[in-house]
Design a protein around this motif. Structure first.
Motif, short mmCIF file in Angstrom:
data_model
loop_
_atom_site.label_atom_id
_atom_site.label_comp_id
_atom_site.label_asym_id
_atom_site.label_seq_id
_atom_site.Cartn_x
_atom_site.Cartn_y
_atom_site.Cartn_z
N GLY A 53 74.49 21.72 52.93
CA GLY A 53 73.82 20.44 53.17
C GLY A 53 72.59 20.26 52.30
N TRP A 54 71.80 21.34 52.16
CA TRP A 54 70.60 21.28 51.31
C TRP A 54 70.99 21.05 49.86
N LEU A 55 71.97 21.81 49.38
CA LEU A 55 72.38 21.69 47.98
C LEU A 55 72.81 20.26 47.65
N ILE A 56 73.63 19.67 48.53
CA ILE A 56 74.15 18.33 48.25
C ILE A 56 73.06 17.28 48.43
N GLY A 57 72.34 17.36 49.56
CA GLY A 57 71.38 16.31 49.89
C GLY A 57 70.08 16.36 49.12
N ARG A 58 69.61 17.58 48.76
CA ARG A 58 68.29 17.70 48.14
C ARG A 58 68.33 18.06 46.66
N GLU A 59 69.44 18.60 46.19
CA GLU A 59 69.51 19.03 44.80
C GLU A 59 70.47 18.18 43.96
N VAL A 60 71.67 17.92 44.51
CA VAL A 60 72.70 17.23 43.72
C VAL A 60 72.56 15.71 43.82
N LEU A 61 72.53 15.19 45.05
CA LEU A 61 72.55 13.73 45.25
C LEU A 61 71.41 13.00 44.54
N PRO A 62 70.15 13.48 44.61
CA PRO A 62 69.08 12.74 43.91
C PRO A 62 69.29 12.65 42.40
N VAL A 64 68.90 28.74 41.45
CA VAL A 64 67.70 29.19 42.18
C VAL A 64 67.84 28.85 43.66
N ALA A 65 68.31 27.63 43.95
CA ALA A 65 68.48 27.21 45.34
C ALA A 65 69.52 28.09 46.05
N ARG A 66 70.58 28.44 45.36
CA ARG A 66 71.60 29.30 45.96
C ARG A 66 71.05 30.71 46.20
N MET A 67 70.23 31.19 45.27
CA MET A 67 69.63 32.52 45.45
C MET A 67 68.64 32.52 46.61
N ARG A 68 68.01 31.38 46.87
CA ARG A 68 67.11 31.29 48.02
C ARG A 68 67.88 31.27 49.33
N GLY A 69 69.20 31.10 49.26
CA GLY A 69 70.02 31.07 50.45
C GLY A 69 70.18 29.69 51.07
N GLU A 70 69.94 28.64 50.27
CA GLU A 70 70.07 27.28 50.80
C GLU A 70 71.54 26.99 51.14
N GLY A 71 71.74 26.23 52.21
CA GLY A 71 73.08 25.89 52.67
C GLY A 71 73.70 24.75 51.89
#
Length: 281
Positions: free
Chosen positions: A176-185, A167-174
């Motif tokens: 940095g967002w994917l790693i910092g806000r989706e994966v790392l937590p 979903v985040a990729r489809m929203r066009g997230e970069g």
């Protein structure tokens, strides 16, 4: 605070010991009765005031060197752990998220570094680069960041298969967002547990190098080198009286300090692993 109150006794004891070690390291110049390398009396004085743990082979106060050893040994182990985690975690998360050629190249480099026994490899590199603190920290951190890389890459790959990542990729997230806000937590718990285990490994590894003469160099107080310097006293110990026995017990002081901190960190890591796995007592 609620989490700490529900922690098992072993974890609370471990945290109390870690805090004690941390305070000793931070306040070393103020609580040590003598300077780190100052010769304060005859050599091999027994355990009695004002030298409550006696003096070493050069006449330096053993209690003061133990206190400063907390700052040097623990501080360098913590710095090395942080550096190894920065290198390994950033590399592992990037490799898992980007994939492709970057993942392949990074993984092969890690495989090459892990192929050689770390102690032998570290001894070789330190013989070439010298035993300065900077070289010691960099060599150990780079060598052991490979373990952190593999763990962070593995747990991140599990997270990257989740629907919310798509979903985040489809929203066009970069990136940095994917790693910092989706994966790392979502990979923090196993990384925190691994941080504790890696710290124990670095702590013991640096002490072992110092015992072999390739760690922190004299006159810097270091628990590993203190064990090496006083090890021969065991062979000449006389346990007929307390004053005579203190001569032979001297090597056990830095060795006991190393063992106690290792056990304390492992008790806390045990608790963190149970929390992250969802297991109940």
């Amino acid at each position: 605070m609620t989490l700490l109150r529900t922690a098992p006794l072993s974890a609370r004891v471990g945290m109390a010991l870690i805090v004690l070690y941390a305070l000793t390291a931070i306040l070393a110049p103020w609580i040590a009765p003598y300077p780190e390398a100052e010769v304060v009396g005859p050599k091999y004085l027994p355990w009695a005031g004002p030298h409550w743990l006696g003096t070493d082979a050069l006449g330096r106060d053993v209690l003061s060197r133990l206190i400063y050893g907390a700052r040097n040994t623990v501080g360098i182990a913590l710095l090395t752990t942080v550096l190894a985690f920065v290198i390994g975690t950033v590399g592992g998360l990037l490799a898992a998220t980007l994939g492709g050629w970057f993942d392949m190249v990074a993984s092969r480099v890690v495989d090459v570094l892990m192929a050689a026994p770390s102690l032998i490899f570290a001894l070789l590199l330190l013989t070439i680069t010298g035993t300065l603190v900077t070289a010691l920290v960099l060599v150990i951190a780079v060598l052991d960041s490979t373990r952190v890389f593999r763990l962070s890459r593995a747990v991140a790959q599990g997270v990257l298969t989740m629907d919310y990542i798509e979903v985040a990729r489809m929203r066009g997230e970069g990136l940095g967002w994917l790693i910092g806000r989706e994966v790392l937590p979502n990979v923090t718990a196993p990384l925190i547990a691994e941080f504790g285990l890696r710290f124990c490994f670095f702590f013991l590894f640096i002490s072992a190098l110092s015992f072999l003469g390739l760690g922190l160099q004299p006159p810097t107080a270091d628990w590993g080198s203190m064990v090496r310097e006083s090890a021969k006293q065991i062979a000449f110990a006389n346990f007929s009286s307390w004053k005579a026995a203190s001569f032979g017990l001297a090597p056990l002081l830095p060795a006991g300090a190393i063992a106690m901190l290792t056990v304390a960190v492992n008790m806390v890591v045990d608790w963190v692993l149970r929390l992250s796995s969802g297991l109940k007592d």
